[in-house]
Write a protein that holds these residues in place. Structure first.
Motif, mmCIF file in Angstrom:
data_model
loop_
_atom_site.group_PDB
_atom_site.id
_atom_site.type_symbol
_atom_site.label_atom_id
_atom_site.label_comp_id
_atom_site.label_asym_id
_atom_site.label_seq_id
_atom_site.Cartn_x
_atom_site.Cartn_y
_atom_site.Cartn_z
ATOM 1 N N ILE A 1 48.756 34.859 -10.482
ATOM 2 C CA ILE A 1 48.282 36.245 -10.779
ATOM 3 C C ILE A 1 47.922 36.656 -9.187
ATOM 4 O O ILE A 1 47.126 36.177 -8.554
ATOM 5 N N ALA A 2 48.697 37.502 -8.876
ATOM 6 C CA ALA A 2 48.453 38.200 -7.448
ATOM 7 C C ALA A 2 47.842 39.727 -7.581
ATOM 8 O O ALA A 2 47.994 40.492 -8.468
ATOM 9 N N ILE A 3 46.885 39.732 -6.945
ATOM 10 C CA ILE A 3 45.808 40.901 -7.071
ATOM 11 C C ILE A 3 45.978 41.527 -5.554
ATOM 12 O O ILE A 3 45.702 41.088 -4.707
ATOM 13 N N ARG A 4 46.276 43.054 -5.633
ATOM 14 C CA ARG A 4 46.029 43.830 -4.321
ATOM 15 C C ARG A 4 44.731 44.669 -4.152
ATOM 16 O O ARG A 4 44.831 45.650 -5.447
ATOM 17 N N LEU A 5 43.966 44.673 -3.745
ATOM 18 C CA LEU A 5 42.509 45.549 -3.522
ATOM 19 C C LEU A 5 42.929 46.271 -2.364
ATOM 20 O O LEU A 5 43.748 46.254 -1.664
ATOM 21 N N ILE A 6 41.984 47.057 -2.098
ATOM 22 C CA ILE A 6 41.847 48.391 -1.071
ATOM 23 C C ILE A 6 42.333 47.397 0.346
ATOM 24 O O ILE A 6 43.109 47.973 1.326
ATOM 25 N N ASP A 7 41.235 46.406 0.249
ATOM 26 C CA ASP A 7 41.090 45.969 1.810
ATOM 27 C C ASP A 7 41.754 44.319 1.816
ATOM 28 O O ASP A 7 41.555 43.990 2.958
ATOM 29 N N ILE A 8 42.301 43.684 0.744
ATOM 30 C CA ILE A 8 42.823 42.345 0.856
ATOM 31 C C ILE A 8 43.689 42.275 -0.202
ATOM 32 O O ILE A 8 43.522 43.007 -1.437
ATOM 33 N N LEU B 1 45.240 38.840 -2.875
ATOM 34 C CA LEU B 1 44.663 37.781 -3.517
ATOM 35 C C LEU B 1 45.631 37.179 -4.370
ATOM 36 O O LEU B 1 46.284 37.890 -4.965
ATOM 37 N N ILE B 2 45.604 35.869 -4.394
ATOM 38 C CA ILE B 2 46.491 35.251 -5.386
ATOM 39 C C ILE B 2 45.771 34.134 -6.067
ATOM 40 O O ILE B 2 45.047 33.226 -5.523
ATOM 41 N N TYR C 1 38.172 32.061 -7.586
ATOM 42 C CA TYR C 1 39.453 31.084 -8.063
ATOM 43 C C TYR C 1 40.444 31.758 -6.985
ATOM 44 O O TYR C 1 41.781 30.847 -7.139
ATOM 45 N N PHE C 2 40.555 32.966 -6.361
ATOM 46 C CA PHE C 2 41.706 33.301 -5.823
ATOM 47 C C PHE C 2 41.529 32.855 -4.060
ATOM 48 O O PHE C 2 40.463 32.777 -3.675
ATOM 49 N N ARG C 3 42.713 33.088 -3.593
ATOM 50 C CA ARG C 3 42.824 32.623 -2.287
ATOM 51 C C ARG C 3 43.334 33.792 -1.314
ATOM 52 O O ARG C 3 44.198 34.520 -2.203
ATOM 53 N N PRO C 4 43.115 34.143 -0.362
ATOM 54 C CA PRO C 4 43.755 35.388 0.311
ATOM 55 C C PRO C 4 45.547 35.114 0.254
ATOM 56 O O PRO C 4 45.918 33.905 0.481
#
Length: 153
Positions: free
Chosen positions: A100-107, A109-110, A146-149
């Motif tokens: 699961i990959a997530i794009r936040l405004i500033d980073i 994460l996966i 649980y996510f990493r950059p």
């Protein structure tokens, strides 16, 4: 609670899909793989198959989320319980890795799905900016710890 019209929800979906496609393209280049949607199923339970470019073999799956907040605003990623059930099923049935990959405004994460993780389940969802009755349902919370950059920008 403000109810949006179907056309407003559709506009939200179109805008979200554009952000998702851009993020997916960056992930493809970064990982050197192809991300392929199952076009035979308009609403496939998981967004993308990870395809080896040389063999066309499916090596895993990827769900993409884009959010309009900065890291630190919330401790968890909220995701539909129904989606997580599909992820668990796909993991059991295939034995392949699911991300699961997530794009936040500033980073970006996966998270690599781990069936041993027990996630909090609540009845809620989009309660702050509820659009329709379908925005409120069972949801699960994956701790952002649980996510990493994921450096793809």
């Amino acid at each position: 609670m403000v109810q949006e019209t179907n056309s407003q929800v559709e506009e939200d979906v179109v805008a979200g899909e554009k952000k998702e496609r851009q993020f997916a393209s960056q992930i493809e280049k970064h990982l050197g793989i192809s991300l392929v949607k199952d076009e035979a199923r308009k609403f496939a339970p998981i967004d993308y198959m990870l395809i080896d470019k040389k063999t066309n073999i499916v090596s895993g799956y990827l769900e993409i989320k884009t959010r309009n907040f900065k890291s630190g605003a919330y401790p968890d990623l909220m995701i539909a319980h129904k989606k997580m059930c599909e992820i668990r099923k796909k993991s059991r049935d295939t034995g392949l890795r699911i991300f699961i990959a997530i794009r936040l405004i500033d980073i970006d994460l996966i998270y690599e799905f781990n069936p041993s993780h027990r996630l909090r389940i609540e009845y809620g969802g989009r309660t702050k900016n509820t659009r329709t009755k379908f925005d409120i349902a069972e949801v699960e919370y994956i701790p952002l710890s649980y996510f990493r950059p994921l450096d793809v920008r």
